[in-house]
Design a protein around this motif. Structure first.
Motif, PDB file in Angstrom:
ATOM      1  N   ALA A 285       0.855  -1.184   0.000  1.00  0.00           N
ATOM      2  CA  ALA A 285       0.000   0.000   0.000  1.00  0.00           C
ATOM      3  C   ALA A 285       0.889   1.231   0.000  1.00  0.00           C
ATOM      4  CB  ALA A 285      -0.915   0.008   1.221  1.00  0.00           C
ATOM      5  N   VAL A 286       0.544   2.207  -0.840  1.00  0.00           N
ATOM      6  CA  VAL A 286       1.352   3.416  -0.985  1.00  0.00           C
ATOM      7  C   VAL A 286       0.448   4.632  -0.819  1.00  0.00           C
ATOM      8  CG1 VAL A 286       2.868   4.744  -2.491  1.00  0.00           C
ATOM      9  CG2 VAL A 286       2.932   2.238  -2.555  1.00  0.00           C
ATOM     10  N   VAL A 287       0.856   5.562   0.068  1.00  0.00           N
ATOM     11  CA  VAL A 287       0.089   6.770   0.312  1.00  0.00           C
ATOM     12  C   VAL A 287       1.064   7.907   0.597  1.00  0.00           C
ATOM     13  CG1 VAL A 287      -0.157   6.207   2.755  1.00  0.00           C
ATOM     14  CG2 VAL A 287      -1.740   7.825   1.715  1.00  0.00           C
ATOM     15  N   SER A 288       0.703   9.090   0.202  1.00  0.00           N
ATOM     16  CA  SER A 288       1.555  10.256   0.451  1.00  0.00           C
ATOM     17  C   SER A 288       1.545  10.609   1.938  1.00  0.00           C
ATOM     18  CB  SER A 288       1.073  11.442  -0.383  1.00  0.00           C
ATOM     19  OG  SER A 288       1.795  12.610  -0.052  1.00  0.00           O
ATOM     20  N   HIS A 289       2.637  11.216   2.393  1.00  0.00           N
ATOM     21  CA  HIS A 289       2.711  11.623   3.806  1.00  0.00           C
ATOM     22  C   HIS A 289       1.716  12.741   4.115  1.00  0.00           C
ATOM     23  CE1 HIS A 289       6.093   9.205   5.071  1.00  0.00           C
ATOM     24  NE2 HIS A 289       6.790   9.579   3.998  1.00  0.00           N
ATOM     25  N   THR A 290       1.378  13.562   3.129  1.00  0.00           N
ATOM     26  CA  THR A 290       0.508  14.714   3.402  1.00  0.00           C
ATOM     27  C   THR A 290      -0.859  14.302   3.924  1.00  0.00           C
ATOM     28  OG1 THR A 290       1.671  16.019   1.743  1.00  0.00           O
ATOM     29  CG2 THR A 290      -0.516  16.776   2.413  1.00  0.00           C
ATOM     30  N   PRO A 291      -1.617  13.420   3.238  1.00  0.00           N
ATOM     31  CA  PRO A 291      -2.914  13.020   3.807  1.00  0.00           C
ATOM     32  C   PRO A 291      -2.774  12.251   5.112  1.00  0.00           C
ATOM     33  CG  PRO A 291      -2.389  11.709   1.866  1.00  0.00           C
ATOM     34  CD  PRO A 291      -1.393  12.815   1.912  1.00  0.00           C
ATOM     35  N   MET A 292      -1.717  11.456   5.244  1.00  0.00           N
ATOM     36  CA  MET A 292      -1.522  10.732   6.503  1.00  0.00           C
ATOM     37  C   MET A 292      -1.421  11.708   7.672  1.00  0.00           C
ATOM     38  SD  MET A 292      -1.411   7.356   6.359  1.00  0.00           S
ATOM     39  CE  MET A 292      -0.525   7.016   7.860  1.00  0.00           C
ATOM     40  N   GLN A 293      -0.620  12.748   7.488  1.00  0.00           N
ATOM     41  CA  GLN A 293      -0.441  13.720   8.570  1.00  0.00           C
ATOM     42  C   GLN A 293      -1.720  14.491   8.853  1.00  0.00           C
ATOM     43  OE1 GLN A 293       2.835  15.959   7.031  1.00  0.00           O
ATOM     44  NE2 GLN A 293       4.359  14.342   7.441  1.00  0.00           N
ATOM     45  N   SER A 294      -2.494  14.808   7.793  1.00  0.00           N
ATOM     46  CA  SER A 294      -3.743  15.553   8.004  1.00  0.00           C
ATOM     47  C   SER A 294      -4.775  14.694   8.724  1.00  0.00           C
ATOM     48  CB  SER A 294      -4.294  16.040   6.660  1.00  0.00           C
ATOM     49  OG  SER A 294      -4.762  14.948   5.877  1.00  0.00           O
ATOM     50  N   TRP A 295      -4.849  13.395   8.397  1.00  0.00           N
ATOM     51  CA  TRP A 295      -5.804  12.509   9.076  1.00  0.00           C
ATOM     52  C   TRP A 295      -5.464  12.386  10.562  1.00  0.00           C
ATOM     53  CZ3 TRP A 295      -4.890   8.489   4.688  1.00  0.00           C
ATOM     54  CH2 TRP A 295      -5.648   8.844   3.566  1.00  0.00           C
ATOM     55  N   LEU A 296      -4.211  12.107  10.853  1.00  0.00           N
ATOM     56  CA  LEU A 296      -3.823  11.909  12.247  1.00  0.00           C
ATOM     57  C   LEU A 296      -3.962  13.196  13.053  1.00  0.00           C
ATOM     58  CD1 LEU A 296      -0.697   9.599  11.841  1.00  0.00           C
ATOM     59  CD2 LEU A 296      -3.076   8.975  12.253  1.00  0.00           C
TER      60      LEU A 296
END
Length: 412
Positions: free
Chosen positions: A110-121
């Protein structure tokens, strides 16, 4: 357990808190309720619930790649380089999570950008909610993949009716817009051998997808089944694959320490409440006994020393008993007790079991070693001036003699 579907748009700081679709499950896996609320509303409604989130398929890409290494650590180190030609961003801008090995020997990722990960958390942190797992939405459908070729069906997820779910025997599940589905499906089918070019449609037609396929492609129709409930059930598993909260985003999926201690804390609270209740009851009982004893002391003082002023009855009784051995016939119960115990102190083995009396006489039940000691006590009492004694009864026992002696003033 609370399952939350994240929106495709990033959750920006300071922006309006969007409404998210959610489902709440009981411990046995039955869906209790569902709805659409913001994170702050969910925290207020379900402050004690465990929370897992689903990352939208449009933001998280799923791949299958071949890796020569067999050991998990070596495969995890080689995975980013195997994906380098499949992604459009720099590797250091991406969060890459290795999934399980598939039946054909390839490794899922699974590959995801750091930007949405940081916004979700950050959104969950600001809402005061603890997120224990973050799962790719499309990965929940991998167990529905066909044994051969492709299976296409409408998306079962809310507000995604314009998307289709594409399942493949050799690829990870994909959720696509219908406008892009024809290109993706055609490319995947033509990459197969002619004998393997099969397409199954569930609740869809070629016209709805805008597909024009060669005659070599075998088309099959399948009934539509509910795919949402099974997908959500897979998100409840103890160790779901593709948990994006790993590496720099790792968190423990275990319950918080206070939750593990909750049974012990409840038991301690119950024990403390019971202890306080018991102490309160004991205090009330002792207070009642204290008041009753004080009343009895005052009554005995008034009867035994009618001419004395009551100030400290216990101390006044003690002073009277410790006074002279002469008996004043008109001085009450105190001199009788003093006369009796002044004789009894010469007989260390004598034990007093009970004392009853009034202003003129006392009756004492005592236990002595023998009849000779009993007679010695009686002789001592008879020698006291102003007193007479009578033996009310005596019984011989294995351990001595039990007797009742009545002592009264002369002339009473």
């Amino acid at each position: 357990m609370l399952i939350v579907l994240l929106p495709e748009q990033p959750l920006l700081a300071g922006a309006t808190d969007p409404a998210l679709h959610w489902w709440r499950f009981e411990r046995e896996g039955r869906c209790l309720e569902s709805g659409e609320d913001s994170l702050n509303q969910l925290r207020q409604r379900f402050s004690g619930e465990r929370v897992r989130a689903l990352a939208p398929a449009s933001v998280v890409n799923l791949f299958r790649v071949r890796l020569p290494a067999q050991r998990a650590a070596a495969a995890r180190a080689a995975l980013p380089y195997a994906l380098e030609d499949l992604v459009s961003q720099e590797l250091d801008e991406l969060h890459i999570v290795m999934g399980p090995r598939r039946a054909e020997g390839r490794v899922s990722a699974a590959v995801v950008s750091h930007t949405p990960m940081q916004s979700w958390l950050e959104a969950f942190r600001q809402a005061g909610m603890r997120l224990e797992a973050l799962l790719p939405q499309a990965a929940l459908h991998v167990e529905e993949s066909p044994d051969q070729a492709l299976l296409v069906m409408p998306s079962p997820w809310p507000e995604q009716q314009d998307q289709v779910l594409v399942l493949s025997a050799i690829e990870e599940p994909v959720l696509l817009d219908r406008s892009l589905a024809s290109i993706w499906i055609t490319r995947r089918l033509l990459a197969l051998e002619p004998a393997e070019q099969k397409l199954s449609l569930a609740g869809l037609s070629l016209e709805e997808l805008g597909l024009t396929l060669p005659d070599t492609v075998e088309i099959q129709a399948q009934p539509v089944r509910d795919q949402l409930e099974p997908a959500l059930q897979r998100a409840l598993r103890n160790a779901p694959p593709f948990n994006l909260l790993c590496g720099p985003y790792a968190v423990s999926m275990a319950a918080p320490p206070w939750r593990k201690m909750r049974p012990a804390l409840i038991a301690a609270g119950v024990a403390l409440a019971l202890g306080l209740a018991w102490l309160t009851g004991e205090h009330l009982i002792l207070a009642q006994e204290r008041d009753s004893l004080r009343t009895e002391i005052d009554r005995l003082f008034d009867r035994g020393m009618p001419n004395a002023r009551r100030e400290n009855p216990a101390q006044q009784f003690r002073q009277t008993i410790q006074g002279g051995a002469q008996v004043d016939p008109d001085s009450g119960l105190g001199p009788l007790l003093h006369a009796f115990f002044s004789v009894l102190k010469e007989h260390q083995n004598a034990q007093v079991s009970q004392v009853r009396g009034n202003l003129d006489s006392i009756e004492v039940e005592l236990k002595v070693a023998s009849f000779s000691e009993l007679e010695a006590i009686r002789a001592g009492l008879a020698a006291q001036p102003g007193l007479t004694e009578n033996l009310e009864g005596a019984d011989s026992e294995n351990e001595g003699v039990t007797a009742r002696i009545k002592v009264q003033r002369s002339g009473s």
